[in-house]
Structures are given as C-alpha cells and as structure tokens.
Design an enzyme around this catalytic site. Structure first.
Site, PDB file in Angstrom:
ATOM      1  N   ASN A   1       0.839  -1.206   0.000  1.00 26.16           N
ATOM      2  CA  ASN A   1       0.000   0.000   0.000  1.00 26.16           C
ATOM      3  C   ASN A   1       0.869   1.250   0.000  1.00 26.16           C
ATOM      4  O   ASN A   1       1.952   1.293   0.603  1.00 26.16           O
ATOM      5  CB  ASN A   1      -1.020  -0.012   1.143  1.00 26.16           C
ATOM      6  CG  ASN A   1      -0.434  -0.229   2.521  1.00 26.16           C
ATOM      7  OD1 ASN A   1       0.613  -0.847   2.672  1.00 26.16           O
ATOM      8  ND2 ASN A   1      -1.110   0.275   3.534  1.00 26.16           N
TER       9      ASN A   1
ATOM     10  N   GLU B   1       0.253   5.128   0.658  1.00 22.76           N
ATOM     11  CA  GLU B   1      -0.678   6.183   1.078  1.00 22.76           C
ATOM     12  C   GLU B   1      -0.200   7.552   0.602  1.00 22.76           C
ATOM     13  O   GLU B   1       0.939   7.706   0.124  1.00 22.76           O
ATOM     14  CB  GLU B   1      -0.840   6.134   2.600  1.00 22.76           C
ATOM     15  CG  GLU B   1      -1.469   4.816   3.032  1.00 22.76           C
ATOM     16  CD  GLU B   1      -1.702   4.712   4.534  1.00 22.76           C
ATOM     17  OE1 GLU B   1      -1.233   5.589   5.293  1.00 22.76           O
ATOM     18  OE2 GLU B   1      -2.361   3.731   4.933  1.00 22.76           O
TER      19      GLU B   1
ATOM     20  N   TYR C   1      -5.498  11.959   1.272  1.00 26.28           N
ATOM     21  CA  TYR C   1      -5.849  10.577   1.629  1.00 26.28           C
ATOM     22  C   TYR C   1      -6.490   9.728   0.524  1.00 26.28           C
ATOM     23  O   TYR C   1      -6.105   8.576   0.334  1.00 26.28           O
ATOM     24  CB  TYR C   1      -6.774  10.566   2.859  1.00 26.28           C
ATOM     25  CG  TYR C   1      -6.103  10.974   4.149  1.00 26.28           C
ATOM     26  CD1 TYR C   1      -4.743  11.259   4.233  1.00 26.28           C
ATOM     27  CD2 TYR C   1      -6.869  11.089   5.310  1.00 26.28           C
ATOM     28  CE1 TYR C   1      -4.158  11.645   5.425  1.00 26.28           C
ATOM     29  CE2 TYR C   1      -6.276  11.471   6.517  1.00 26.28           C
ATOM     30  CZ  TYR C   1      -4.922  11.743   6.562  1.00 26.28           C
ATOM     31  OH  TYR C   1      -4.345  12.117   7.744  1.00 26.28           O
TER      32      TYR C   1
ATOM     33  N   CYS D   1      -4.035   0.685  -2.552  1.00 25.73           N
ATOM     34  CA  CYS D   1      -3.957  -0.569  -1.804  1.00 25.73           C
ATOM     35  C   CYS D   1      -2.840  -1.455  -2.366  1.00 25.73           C
ATOM     36  O   CYS D   1      -2.466  -1.340  -3.549  1.00 25.73           O
ATOM     37  CB  CYS D   1      -5.269  -1.340  -1.904  1.00 25.73           C
ATOM     38  SG  CYS D   1      -6.597  -0.680  -0.885  1.00 25.73           S
TER      39      CYS D   1
ATOM     40  N   GLU E   1      -3.013  -4.568  -3.160  1.00 22.47           N
ATOM     41  CA  GLU E   1      -3.501  -5.415  -4.258  1.00 22.47           C
ATOM     42  C   GLU E   1      -3.462  -4.655  -5.577  1.00 22.47           C
ATOM     43  O   GLU E   1      -3.135  -5.226  -6.626  1.00 22.47           O
ATOM     44  CB  GLU E   1      -4.942  -5.876  -3.997  1.00 22.47           C
ATOM     45  CG  GLU E   1      -5.107  -6.761  -2.777  1.00 22.47           C
ATOM     46  CD  GLU E   1      -5.374  -5.976  -1.499  1.00 22.47           C
ATOM     47  OE1 GLU E   1      -4.896  -4.835  -1.384  1.00 22.47           O
ATOM     48  OE2 GLU E   1      -6.057  -6.512  -0.619  1.00 22.47           O
TER      49      GLU E   1
ATOM     50  N   CYS F   1     -10.202  -4.980   0.200  1.00 24.42           N
ATOM     51  CA  CYS F   1     -11.335  -4.048   0.265  1.00 24.42           C
ATOM     52  C   CYS F   1     -12.244  -4.262  -0.951  1.00 24.42           C
ATOM     53  O   CYS F   1     -11.872  -4.959  -1.915  1.00 24.42           O
ATOM     54  CB  CYS F   1     -10.838  -2.605   0.317  1.00 24.42           C
ATOM     55  SG  CYS F   1     -10.283  -1.961  -1.269  1.00 24.42           S
TER      56      CYS F   1
ATOM     57  N   CYS G   1     -10.733  -3.436  -4.342  1.00 22.55           N
ATOM     58  CA  CYS G   1      -9.716  -4.396  -4.799  1.00 22.55           C
ATOM     59  C   CYS G   1     -10.348  -5.708  -5.244  1.00 22.55           C
ATOM     60  O   CYS G   1      -9.842  -6.371  -6.144  1.00 22.55           O
ATOM     61  CB  CYS G   1      -8.676  -4.623  -3.708  1.00 22.55           C
ATOM     62  SG  CYS G   1      -7.570  -3.209  -3.560  1.00 22.55           S
TER      63      CYS G   1
HETATM   64  N1  THU Z   1      -5.247  -1.688   2.501  1.00 19.02           N
HETATM   65  C1  THU Z   1      -4.664  -2.446   1.521  1.00 19.02           C
HETATM   66  O1  THU Z   1      -3.598  -2.123   1.016  1.00 19.02           O
HETATM   67  N2  THU Z   1      -5.310  -3.553   1.135  1.00 19.02           N
HETATM   68  C2  THU Z   1      -6.463  -4.022   1.678  1.00 19.02           C
HETATM   69  O2  THU Z   1      -6.941  -5.043   1.262  1.00 19.02           O
HETATM   70  C3  THU Z   1      -7.114  -3.289   2.770  1.00 19.02           C
HETATM   71  C4  THU Z   1      -6.523  -1.991   3.109  1.00 19.02           C
HETATM   72  C5  THU Z   1      -4.547  -0.491   2.939  1.00 19.02           C
HETATM   73  C6  THU Z   1      -5.140   0.802   2.487  1.00 19.02           C
HETATM   74  C7  THU Z   1      -4.587   1.762   3.540  1.00 19.02           C
HETATM   75  O3  THU Z   1      -3.308   2.185   3.134  1.00 19.02           O
HETATM   76  C8  THU Z   1      -4.457   0.905   4.763  1.00 19.02           C
HETATM   77  O4  THU Z   1      -4.514  -0.438   4.342  1.00 19.02           O
HETATM   78  C9  THU Z   1      -5.531   1.158   5.811  1.00 19.02           C
HETATM   79  O5  THU Z   1      -6.784   1.065   5.239  1.00 19.02           O
END
Ligand code: THU
Length: 131
Positions: free
Chosen positions: A40, A42, A46, A51, A53, A84, A87
């Site tokens: 991920n 960030e 925001y 993510c 994936e 999520c 994804c």
């Molecule tokens: N996140 C992912 O990278 N993959 C997921 O399947 C769930 C959430 C990340 C997004 C964000 O950077 C952090 O986790 C908190 O939500």
C-alpha cells in the site's frame, strides 16, 4: 504458496503507510507461474492512496500478463485481513470466481477464500462482451 508469502512479506516492508500505520503486502501469480507484488502507498491527500492489491495488479499487467491464478494478502495484525471492495472488483477483471485468495498475518496463513465468496454475483468483463 510459500513463494507468494515470501514476496508479500517483502512488499509489506516497503509499504508507505505513515497515516494509517497499517502495512499491507500483496502477491499474485500470473498464468505462466510468474509472481508480482505490491504494497500500500498512502498519500497526504488521503483518497489518492493505493492498496497493496492494486499495486500488485499493476505490476502483473505491466509485466505483460492478463490472468491472475492465485492471490495472497498479508496484514500486520491478528485480525484476518481481506481485500477491500474496490480491490475485489479490480481482481475480478483478471480472475474468475474460483480465484484462491490466501489471507495472511505475520504468523502466516489464516485462511483461504475464493473471489466468488468475497464478491458474489460480480460484474465482470463478460457483461461487456459483444454478442
Ligand atoms: N489496505 C490495503 O492495502 N489492502 C487491503 O486489502 C485493505 C486496506 C490499505 C489501504 C490503507 O493504506 C491501509 O490499508 C488502511 O486502510
């Protein structure tokens, strides 16, 4: 699965998650057996965050592949992490309902589910196929 776990663990170390502090790694297997990872990423704005994936899918496609045969996601905590909603749909573009998704934590595999379980009755490329 061990190769995917190894790669996803490495990816997780590269996560840029200064806001959530929730580091995630993902790894995918393409149709030729090759593996591709992502973490991920960030952003201070925001909603621009990515993510793990999504990064792994981008790496797989950039390497010239269009099918995902296996997926693994690793999160930092004891709670089982699942991809999520966004994804799940992104994976659906390159995989079918029976795609195995291995859900892992720092201690290893927690459980394996299928994309069909996580995204039932999904909308997919076949809906747009011309007759
Ligand atoms: N996140 C992912 O990278 N993959 C997921 O399947 C769930 C959430 C990340 C997004 C964000 O950077 C952090 O986790 C908190 O939500």
């Amino acid at each position: 699965m061990d190769d995917l776990l190894h790669l996803a663990r490495r990816m997780m170390l590269h996560a840029h998650a200064p806001y959530s502090k929730f580091h995630v790694g993902a790894a995918l297997r393409g149709e030729d057996g090759s593996i591709h990872g992502g973490c991920n990423v960030e952003n201070s704005a925001y909603p621009q965050g990515l993510c793990a994936e999504a990064g792994a899918i981008a790496a797989l496609v950039a390497a010239g592949h269009k099918r995902v045969l296996e997926c693994l996601v690793i999160g930092p905590g004891p709670e089982v992490i699942t991809p999520c909603g966004g994804c799940r749909q992104k994976l659906r573009e390159f995989a079918s309902d029976d795609l195995p998704i291995h859900l892992c934590g720092p201690d290893g595999l927690h459980r394996t589910v299928t994309l069909g379980q996580l995204l039932p009755m999904s909308f997919g490329p076949h809906h747009l196929a011309k007759p």
